[in-house]
Design a protein around this motif. Structure first.
Motif, PDB file in Angstrom:
ATOM      1  N   GLN A   8      39.296  30.239  25.351  1.00 43.76           N
ATOM      2  CA  GLN A   8      39.957  31.531  25.563  1.00 43.76           C
ATOM      3  C   GLN A   8      39.075  32.675  25.081  1.00 43.76           C
ATOM      4  OE1 GLN A   8      43.671  31.062  23.483  1.00 43.76           O
ATOM      5  NE2 GLN A   8      44.661  30.021  25.197  1.00 43.76           N
ATOM      6  N   GLN A   9      38.405  32.482  23.943  1.00 45.97           N
ATOM      7  CA  GLN A   9      37.512  33.517  23.423  1.00 45.97           C
ATOM      8  C   GLN A   9      36.332  33.738  24.365  1.00 45.97           C
ATOM      9  OE1 GLN A   9      36.668  31.864  19.563  1.00 45.97           O
ATOM     10  NE2 GLN A   9      38.255  33.073  18.568  1.00 45.97           N
ATOM     11  N   ILE A  10      35.775  32.638  24.874  1.00 47.24           N
ATOM     12  CA  ILE A  10      34.661  32.753  25.814  1.00 47.24           C
ATOM     13  C   ILE A  10      35.106  33.515  27.053  1.00 47.24           C
ATOM     14  CG2 ILE A  10      33.132  31.450  27.353  1.00 47.24           C
ATOM     15  CD1 ILE A  10      33.167  29.231  25.141  1.00 47.24           C
ATOM     16  N   ALA A  11      36.253  33.139  27.599  1.00 50.78           N
ATOM     17  CA  ALA A  11      36.771  33.809  28.796  1.00 50.78           C
ATOM     18  C   ALA A  11      36.993  35.296  28.532  1.00 50.78           C
ATOM     19  CB  ALA A  11      38.063  33.142  29.255  1.00 50.78           C
ATOM     20  N   ALA A  12      37.486  35.631  27.358  1.00 47.16           N
ATOM     21  CA  ALA A  12      37.727  37.042  27.019  1.00 47.16           C
ATOM     22  C   ALA A  12      36.412  37.812  26.942  1.00 47.16           C
ATOM     23  CB  ALA A  12      38.493  37.146  25.707  1.00 47.16           C
ATOM     24  N   HIS A  13      35.395  37.210  26.324  1.00 38.30           N
ATOM     25  CA  HIS A  13      34.091  37.885  26.238  1.00 38.30           C
ATOM     26  C   HIS A  13      33.474  38.057  27.624  1.00 38.30           C
ATOM     27  CE1 HIS A  13      33.890  38.151  21.937  1.00 38.30           C
ATOM     28  NE2 HIS A  13      33.957  36.845  21.769  1.00 38.30           N
ATOM     29  N   LEU A  14      33.571  37.025  28.469  1.00 41.47           N
ATOM     30  CA  LEU A  14      33.017  37.124  29.818  1.00 41.47           C
ATOM     31  C   LEU A  14      33.748  38.178  30.645  1.00 41.47           C
ATOM     32  CD1 LEU A  14      32.373  33.359  30.634  1.00 41.47           C
ATOM     33  CD2 LEU A  14      30.663  35.122  30.146  1.00 41.47           C
ATOM     34  N   GLU A  15      35.066  38.218  30.526  1.00 43.71           N
ATOM     35  CA  GLU A  15      35.842  39.205  31.277  1.00 43.71           C
ATOM     36  C   GLU A  15      35.539  40.625  30.793  1.00 43.71           C
ATOM     37  OE1 GLU A  15      40.466  40.475  32.032  1.00 43.71           O
ATOM     38  OE2 GLU A  15      40.018  38.359  31.702  1.00 43.71           O
ATOM     39  N   THR A  16      35.480  40.795  29.477  1.00 44.84           N
ATOM     40  CA  THR A  16      35.164  42.121  28.931  1.00 44.84           C
ATOM     41  C   THR A  16      33.767  42.548  29.357  1.00 44.84           C
ATOM     42  OG1 THR A  16      36.612  41.750  27.036  1.00 44.84           O
ATOM     43  CG2 THR A  16      34.934  43.459  26.797  1.00 44.84           C
ATOM     44  N   GLY A  17      32.821  41.620  29.292  1.00 44.69           N
ATOM     45  CA  GLY A  17      31.458  41.928  29.715  1.00 44.69           C
ATOM     46  C   GLY A  17      31.395  42.320  31.180  1.00 44.69           C
ATOM     47  N   ALA A  18      32.128  41.604  32.023  1.00 42.84           N
ATOM     48  CA  ALA A  18      32.140  41.917  33.450  1.00 42.84           C
ATOM     49  C   ALA A  18      32.717  43.312  33.697  1.00 42.84           C
ATOM     50  CB  ALA A  18      32.931  40.865  34.215  1.00 42.84           C
ATOM     51  N   ARG A  19      33.786  43.631  33.009  1.00 41.64           N
ATOM     52  CA  ARG A  19      34.401  44.963  33.182  1.00 41.64           C
ATOM     53  C   ARG A  19      33.464  46.072  32.707  1.00 41.64           C
ATOM     54  NH1 ARG A  19      40.522  44.862  33.533  1.00 41.64           N
ATOM     55  NH2 ARG A  19      40.953  42.666  33.891  1.00 41.64           N
ATOM     56  N   LEU A  20      32.793  45.828  31.582  1.00 43.78           N
ATOM     57  CA  LEU A  20      31.835  46.816  31.087  1.00 43.78           C
ATOM     58  C   LEU A  20      30.688  47.001  32.086  1.00 43.78           C
ATOM     59  CD1 LEU A  20      31.792  45.711  27.351  1.00 43.78           C
ATOM     60  CD2 LEU A  20      32.489  47.967  28.192  1.00 43.78           C
ATOM     61  N   GLY A  21      30.223  45.890  32.641  1.00 45.74           N
ATOM     62  CA  GLY A  21      29.161  45.970  33.636  1.00 45.74           C
ATOM     63  C   GLY A  21      29.586  46.753  34.866  1.00 45.74           C
ATOM     64  N   SER A  31      26.131  42.523  25.031  1.00 42.85           N
ATOM     65  CA  SER A  31      26.668  42.086  23.736  1.00 42.85           C
ATOM     66  C   SER A  31      27.801  41.089  23.918  1.00 42.85           C
ATOM     67  CB  SER A  31      27.162  43.288  22.926  1.00 42.85           C
ATOM     68  OG  SER A  31      26.091  44.124  22.581  1.00 42.85           O
ATOM     69  N   GLN A  32      28.682  41.360  24.865  1.00 41.82           N
ATOM     70  CA  GLN A  32      29.805  40.452  25.128  1.00 41.82           C
ATOM     71  C   GLN A  32      29.323  39.103  25.661  1.00 41.82           C
ATOM     72  OE1 GLN A  32      33.217  40.892  24.482  1.00 41.82           O
ATOM     73  NE2 GLN A  32      32.366  42.588  23.292  1.00 41.82           N
ATOM     74  N   PHE A  33      28.345  39.129  26.553  1.00 38.59           N
ATOM     75  CA  PHE A  33      27.829  37.875  27.108  1.00 38.59           C
ATOM     76  C   PHE A  33      27.111  37.049  26.032  1.00 38.59           C
ATOM     77  CE2 PHE A  33      27.568  40.444  31.240  1.00 38.59           C
ATOM     78  CZ  PHE A  33      28.867  40.117  31.583  1.00 38.59           C
ATOM     79  N   HIS A  34      26.427  37.728  25.114  1.00 40.01           N
ATOM     80  CA  HIS A  34      25.791  37.012  24.001  1.00 40.01           C
ATOM     81  C   HIS A  34      26.847  36.362  23.102  1.00 40.01           C
ATOM     82  CE1 HIS A  34      21.486  37.460  24.282  1.00 40.01           C
ATOM     83  NE2 HIS A  34      21.617  38.740  24.574  1.00 40.01           N
ATOM     84  N   LEU A  35      27.943  37.055  22.869  1.00 41.04           N
ATOM     85  CA  LEU A  35      29.020  36.478  22.066  1.00 41.04           C
ATOM     86  C   LEU A  35      29.589  35.233  22.737  1.00 41.04           C
ATOM     87  CD1 LEU A  35      30.848  39.741  20.916  1.00 41.04           C
ATOM     88  CD2 LEU A  35      29.587  38.136  19.458  1.00 41.04           C
ATOM     89  N   ALA A  36      29.752  35.287  24.053  1.00 46.77           N
ATOM     90  CA  ALA A  36      30.248  34.124  24.786  1.00 46.77           C
ATOM     91  C   ALA A  36      29.269  32.962  24.677  1.00 46.77           C
ATOM     92  CB  ALA A  36      30.492  34.484  26.253  1.00 46.77           C
ATOM     93  N   ALA A  37      27.983  33.242  24.860  1.00 49.11           N
ATOM     94  CA  ALA A  37      26.964  32.189  24.785  1.00 49.11           C
ATOM     95  C   ALA A  37      26.874  31.601  23.382  1.00 49.11           C
ATOM     96  CB  ALA A  37      25.607  32.743  25.219  1.00 49.11           C
ATOM     97  N   ALA A  38      27.116  32.408  22.366  1.00 48.07           N
ATOM     98  CA  ALA A  38      27.074  31.909  20.993  1.00 48.07           C
ATOM     99  C   ALA A  38      28.197  30.910  20.726  1.00 48.07           C
ATOM    100  CB  ALA A  38      27.152  33.072  20.006  1.00 48.07           C
ATOM    101  N   LEU A  39      29.299  31.077  21.432  1.00 45.74           N
ATOM    102  CA  LEU A  39      30.426  30.165  21.258  1.00 45.74           C
ATOM    103  C   LEU A  39      30.220  28.834  21.974  1.00 45.74           C
ATOM    104  CD1 LEU A  39      33.367  32.699  21.610  1.00 45.74           C
ATOM    105  CD2 LEU A  39      32.713  31.441  19.550  1.00 45.74           C
ATOM    106  N   GLN A  40      29.494  28.876  23.098  1.00 45.94           N
ATOM    107  CA  GLN A  40      29.211  27.645  23.848  1.00 45.94           C
ATOM    108  C   GLN A  40      27.906  27.855  24.617  1.00 45.94           C
ATOM    109  OE1 GLN A  40      32.410  26.188  26.253  1.00 45.94           O
ATOM    110  NE2 GLN A  40      31.223  24.476  27.037  1.00 45.94           N
ATOM    111  N   SER A  41      26.830  27.361  24.044  1.00 47.57           N
ATOM    112  CA  SER A  41      25.500  27.661  24.568  1.00 47.57           C
ATOM    113  C   SER A  41      25.124  26.877  25.815  1.00 47.57           C
ATOM    114  CB  SER A  41      24.452  27.424  23.477  1.00 47.57           C
ATOM    115  OG  SER A  41      24.458  26.055  23.099  1.00 47.57           O
ATOM    116  N   ASP A  42      25.992  25.998  26.282  1.00 46.65           N
ATOM    117  CA  ASP A  42      25.651  25.219  27.475  1.00 46.65           C
ATOM    118  C   ASP A  42      26.395  25.687  28.729  1.00 46.65           C
ATOM    119  OD1 ASP A  42      28.177  24.309  26.792  1.00 46.65           O
ATOM    120  OD2 ASP A  42      27.677  22.184  27.016  1.00 46.65           O
ATOM    121  N   ARG A  43      26.855  26.916  28.711  1.00 46.20           N
ATOM    122  CA  ARG A  43      27.550  27.484  29.882  1.00 46.20           C
ATOM    123  C   ARG A  43      26.589  28.358  30.670  1.00 46.20           C
ATOM    124  NH1 ARG A  43      33.738  28.762  29.598  1.00 46.20           N
ATOM    125  NH2 ARG A  43      33.002  29.965  31.376  1.00 46.20           N
TER     126      ARG A  43
END
Length: 92
Positions: A8-21, A31-43
């Protein structure tokens, strides 16, 4: 339960990053995409989105690294391969 919360946290960071973009706020999106990658680096999608944002900022070296990571994680993703190729072309 923990895995679901992380997802859920990853999805939130990806969605926020997409909206910011979409609003042209690429540095904040990164910054949001880096936070998502930090939570699961194999995505691969985390790195793909990073690559798109870096390209929009003209930071081709960072875009290349992100797209390469996305392709490494998901070699069958044509959009990642396409963007990687375009980034190589644009970098000269």
């Amino acid at each position: 339960m923990i895995k679901s919360k992380i997802a859920q946290q990853i999805a939130a960071h990806l969605e926020t990053g997409a909206r910011l973009g979409q609003c042209g706020q690429f540095e904040e999106a990164i910054s949001q995409f880096h936070l998502a990658a930090a939570l699961q680096s194999d995505r691969a999608d985390c790195y793909f989105n990073l690559g798109v944002a870096y390209r929009r900022l003209g930071q081709l070296a960072d875009a290349l690294a992100a797209f390469e990571k996305a392709v490494d994680l998901n070699a069958g993703w044509p959009e990642a391969q396409f963007n990687l190729g375009n980034s190589y072309r644009d970098a000269g």
